[in-house]
Design a protein around this motif. Structure first.
Motif, PDB file in Angstrom:
ATOM      1  N   LEU A  82       0.647  -1.041  -0.330  1.00  0.00           N
ATOM      2  CA  LEU A  82       0.309  -0.122   0.448  1.00  0.00           C
ATOM      3  C   LEU A  82       0.734   0.880  -0.169  1.00  0.00           C
ATOM      4  N   GLY A  83       1.962   1.290   0.549  1.00  0.00           N
ATOM      5  CA  GLY A  83       2.737   2.358   1.235  1.00  0.00           C
ATOM      6  C   GLY A  83       2.239   3.457   1.889  1.00  0.00           C
ATOM      7  N   VAL A  84       2.883   3.927   2.735  1.00  0.00           N
ATOM      8  CA  VAL A  84       2.420   4.599   3.751  1.00  0.00           C
ATOM      9  C   VAL A  84       1.980   6.645   3.383  1.00  0.00           C
ATOM     10  N   GLY A  85       0.567   6.453   3.733  1.00  0.00           N
ATOM     11  CA  GLY A  85       0.421   7.839   3.660  1.00  0.00           C
ATOM     12  C   GLY A  85      -0.591   8.141   2.222  1.00  0.00           C
ATOM     13  N   GLY A  86      -0.686   6.872   2.252  1.00  0.00           N
ATOM     14  CA  GLY A  86      -2.199   6.633   0.368  1.00  0.00           C
ATOM     15  C   GLY A  86      -3.162   6.164   1.387  1.00  0.00           C
ATOM     16  N   GLU A 192       9.166   4.668  -5.140  1.00  0.00           N
ATOM     17  CA  GLU A 192       9.089   6.147  -4.506  1.00  0.00           C
ATOM     18  C   GLU A 192       9.540   6.981  -4.796  1.00  0.00           C
ATOM     19  N   GLN A 193      10.757   6.822  -4.789  1.00  0.00           N
ATOM     20  CA  GLN A 193      12.583   7.960  -5.396  1.00  0.00           C
ATOM     21  C   GLN A 193      12.650   8.218  -5.979  1.00  0.00           C
ATOM     22  N   THR A 194      11.653   7.012  -7.154  1.00  0.00           N
ATOM     23  CA  THR A 194      12.179   7.346  -8.797  1.00  0.00           C
ATOM     24  C   THR A 194      10.964   7.948  -9.012  1.00  0.00           C
ATOM     25  N   LEU A 195       9.635   8.241  -8.779  1.00  0.00           N
ATOM     26  CA  LEU A 195       8.307   8.756  -8.419  1.00  0.00           C
ATOM     27  C   LEU A 195       8.308   9.748  -7.905  1.00  0.00           C
ATOM     28  N   GLN A 196       9.070  10.409  -6.984  1.00  0.00           N
ATOM     29  CA  GLN A 196       9.229  11.354  -6.090  1.00  0.00           C
ATOM     30  C   GLN A 196      10.629  12.376  -6.875  1.00  0.00           C
ATOM     31  N   GLY A 197      11.507  11.598  -7.665  1.00  0.00           N
ATOM     32  CA  GLY A 197      12.019  12.974  -7.758  1.00  0.00           C
ATOM     33  C   GLY A 197      11.284  13.474  -9.004  1.00  0.00           C
ATOM     34  N   LEU A 198      10.191  13.092 -10.104  1.00  0.00           N
ATOM     35  CA  LEU A 198       9.913  13.443 -10.940  1.00  0.00           C
ATOM     36  C   LEU A 198       8.380  14.062 -10.730  1.00  0.00           C
ATOM     37  N   VAL A 199       7.781  13.654  -9.582  1.00  0.00           N
ATOM     38  CA  VAL A 199       7.312  14.713  -8.796  1.00  0.00           C
ATOM     39  C   VAL A 199       8.300  16.498  -8.890  1.00  0.00           C
ATOM     40  N   PHE A 215      -0.631  11.574 -13.418  1.00  0.00           N
ATOM     41  CA  PHE A 215       0.934  12.025 -12.574  1.00  0.00           C
ATOM     42  C   PHE A 215       0.679  13.269 -12.627  1.00  0.00           C
ATOM     43  N   TYR A 216       0.228  13.930 -14.035  1.00  0.00           N
ATOM     44  CA  TYR A 216      -0.227  15.417 -13.452  1.00  0.00           C
ATOM     45  C   TYR A 216      -0.209  15.740 -12.418  1.00  0.00           C
ATOM     46  N   ASN A 217      -2.466  15.160 -12.053  1.00  0.00           N
ATOM     47  CA  ASN A 217      -3.128  15.575 -11.662  1.00  0.00           C
ATOM     48  C   ASN A 217      -2.524  14.933  -9.707  1.00  0.00           C
ATOM     49  N   VAL A 218      -1.832  13.905  -9.189  1.00  0.00           N
ATOM     50  CA  VAL A 218      -1.842  13.709  -8.064  1.00  0.00           C
ATOM     51  C   VAL A 218      -0.838  14.074  -7.972  1.00  0.00           C
ATOM     52  N   SER A 219       0.428  15.301  -8.765  1.00  0.00           N
ATOM     53  CA  SER A 219       1.356  15.748  -8.318  1.00  0.00           C
ATOM     54  C   SER A 219       0.836  16.646  -7.780  1.00  0.00           C
ATOM     55  N   MET A 220       0.311  17.765  -8.430  1.00  0.00           N
ATOM     56  CA  MET A 220      -0.393  18.728  -8.308  1.00  0.00           C
ATOM     57  C   MET A 220      -1.145  19.049  -7.141  1.00  0.00           C
ATOM     58  N   ASP A 223      -4.271  18.708  -0.208  1.00  0.00           N
ATOM     59  CA  ASP A 223      -5.326  18.342   0.698  1.00  0.00           C
ATOM     60  C   ASP A 223      -6.044  18.871   1.195  1.00  0.00           C
ATOM     61  N   SER A 224      -6.882  18.385   2.373  1.00  0.00           N
ATOM     62  CA  SER A 224      -8.714  19.563   2.367  1.00  0.00           C
ATOM     63  C   SER A 224      -8.405  20.356   2.981  1.00  0.00           C
ATOM     64  N   ASP A 225      -6.013  20.688   3.170  1.00  0.00           N
ATOM     65  CA  ASP A 225      -6.318  22.542   3.916  1.00  0.00           C
ATOM     66  C   ASP A 225      -5.106  22.868   2.866  1.00  0.00           C
ATOM     67  N   GLY A 226      -5.614  22.758   1.474  1.00  0.00           N
ATOM     68  CA  GLY A 226      -5.008  23.532   1.282  1.00  0.00           C
ATOM     69  C   GLY A 226      -3.126  23.725   0.399  1.00  0.00           C
ATOM     70  N   ASN A 227      -2.927  22.343   0.599  1.00  0.00           N
ATOM     71  CA  ASN A 227      -1.156  22.014   0.454  1.00  0.00           C
ATOM     72  C   ASN A 227      -1.054  21.069  -0.332  1.00  0.00           C
ATOM     73  N   LEU A 228       0.371  20.954  -1.175  1.00  0.00           N
ATOM     74  CA  LEU A 228       0.645  20.068  -1.997  1.00  0.00           C
ATOM     75  C   LEU A 228       1.122  19.094  -1.286  1.00  0.00           C
ATOM     76  N   LEU A 229       0.583  18.419  -1.174  1.00  0.00           N
ATOM     77  CA  LEU A 229       0.843  16.707  -0.962  1.00  0.00           C
ATOM     78  C   LEU A 229       2.145  16.985  -0.719  1.00  0.00           C
ATOM     79  N   ASP A 230       2.973  16.187   0.269  1.00  0.00           N
ATOM     80  CA  ASP A 230       4.416  15.260   0.178  1.00  0.00           C
ATOM     81  C   ASP A 230       4.522  15.190  -0.484  1.00  0.00           C
ATOM     82  N   PRO A 231       6.295  15.199  -1.293  1.00  0.00           N
ATOM     83  CA  PRO A 231       6.337  14.525  -2.679  1.00  0.00           C
ATOM     84  C   PRO A 231       6.653  13.046  -2.443  1.00  0.00           C
TER      85      PRO A 231
END
Length: 412
Positions: A82-86, A192-199, A215-220, A223-231
């Motif tokens: 699943l990954g942490v934070g998903g 995760e390292q590869t995708l984090q770098g692309l983000v 990919f673009y929409n997840v990267s940008m 969250d519900s507080d208006g902040n970009l997701l952590d990479p």
């Protein structure tokens, strides 16, 4: 004791995690049958665990007033499958907000794109395939291309086998212990390292990608507080889009196994008596995929006389519910015609989990899974000539996921 309260049947013993690995998909069913109860208590990973099976039990399990998912899954599953934070581990408003993003990718146009990509990639692979084809291994390559292209993840064609090699252990080895589990964790870390770098490159303006792509929409995404997701979280969620598509290779293998084992049902499709949709839905019901879902009790409550205590780990048997004789007539028979007049509910057919799509925890990619399987089945039945060589495809119910390893021979 009051007639309104009764004890949950309890399995004795210090811990039954080893039995879970040995019994696999039959673990909960074995205990349900032993105690003649749809709710039983055991011990897993050193703590009390409640196991349930059935439609009513599924409806209870997906009641967000009674159960929560945040940190509910064992850490070893979070660090592999699943990954942490998903999104699977979120609850409340943040879950609804994140789930809405995933559901926005399931438009009719988007699903049509997946169908077109699936057929295109099967055509590509069979244009250059050897005479003998291992369905599962080939499907993983096909679906890796489908996943990356649909999601809009930048990649080079020479990297496809490496992407597939790293994505596969996330679902093939998530339930293993020892070296295979370590391999699964390492694969996730590298991805995760590869995708984090692309983000990060996208956010810094160093990548030019389709702005309508997942990919673009997840990267940008904010969250519900208006902040970009952590990479890192964005990378986890991108993997939560592409990993499940590659995992459909398990279903593809089972689909061809069903064609091999049930030629009479294939004739029913060709004669127009059933639809290919009915066939693949029965594949999803009949064959094992996800064994169970995990949650924790949010607060003390009583249901059907059983007391559920706060924070107790609870498992819902997905495979068992799909073979429940109170829901399905002759559940151990492969009978696609049962779906001709099937009365759908969010809780009676749950191969990839139950509940509601939009605000519950039901898999957002279920429609996509069905489309990929249907297009694949129709391609094999109508677009290519093949035969099954002599073989005895088998799978073990204690393998999660099981892979029968069907082989075909292409005809000229």
């Amino acid at each position: 004791m009051s007639e309104h309260h009764k004890k949950i049947p309890k399995e004795t013993g210090i811990d039954h995690s080893i039995e879970l690995l040995k019994e696999g998909y039959n673990f909960i069913l074995n205990r349900v049958e032993k105690f003649d109860s749809r709710v039983v208590q055991t011990r897993l990973l050193g703590e009390k665990a409640i196991c349930m099976v059935g439609k009513n039990e599924a409806e209870l399990f997906y009641d967000t007033d009674k159960f929560f998912r945040e940190e509910a899954a064992p850490s070893r599953v979070q660090k592999t499958l699943l990954g942490v934070g998903g999104v699977q581990g979120l609850d409340g408003e943040e879950h609804r907000h994140r789930k809405a993003m995933f559901m926005s990718f399931m438009t009719r146009d988007s699903l049509n794109e997946v169908q077109n990509l699936t057929k295109r990639e099967w055509e590509r692979v069979f244009a250059h395939s050897p005479e003998e084809v291992n369905i599962y291994e080939t499907a993983k390559i096909v679906l890796t291309r489908v996943a990356l292209n649909w999601a809009g993840v930048p990649y080079k064609e020479v990297e496809i086998k490496n992407w597939s090699k790293r994505l596969s252990p996330l679902f093939e080895m998530a339930a293993n212990i020892g070296p295979k589990h370590i391999k699964s964790r390492r694969s996730r870390k590298k991805l995760e390292q590869t995708l984090q770098g692309l983000v990060k490159k996208l956010r810094e303006g160093q990548l030019d990608v389709n702005q309508s792509s997942p990919f673009y929409n997840v990267s940008m995404h904010r969250d519900s507080d208006g902040n970009l997701l952590d990479p890192h979280v964005a990378a986890v969620e991108i993997l939560n889009l592409i990993r499940p598509i590659v995992a459909i290779a398990v279903y593809v293998d089972f689909t061809l196994l069903a064609v091999y084992e049930h030629p009479d049902q294939v004739c029913e499709i060709q004669n127009g008596h059933i639809q290919s949709q009915h066939f693949i839905q029965e594949v999803r019901r009949y064959y094992p995929f996800f064994p169970f879902a995990v949650a924790r009790v949010k607060k003390d409550f009583t249901w059907n006389g059983f007391d559920f205590k706060k924070n107790t780990m609870t498992l819902l048997d997905l495979y068992g519910t799909n073979h429940d004789p109170t829901i399905w007539e002759s559940p151990n028979e492969f009978k696609p015609s049962r779906f001709k007049e099937w009365q759908e509910s969010p809780f009676n057919f749950i191969p990839q989990g139950g509940g509601e799509f939009d605000f519950g925890h039901r898999c957002a990619g279920e429609w996509l899974t069905i489309d990929v399987m249907r297009v694949t089945l129709e391609y094999f039945l109508h677009e290519i000539n093949f035969r099954f060589p002599e073989q005895n495809p088998e799978y073990d119910m204690n393998d999660i996921p099981p892979v029968p390893g069907v082989m075909i021979h292409l005809k000229g």
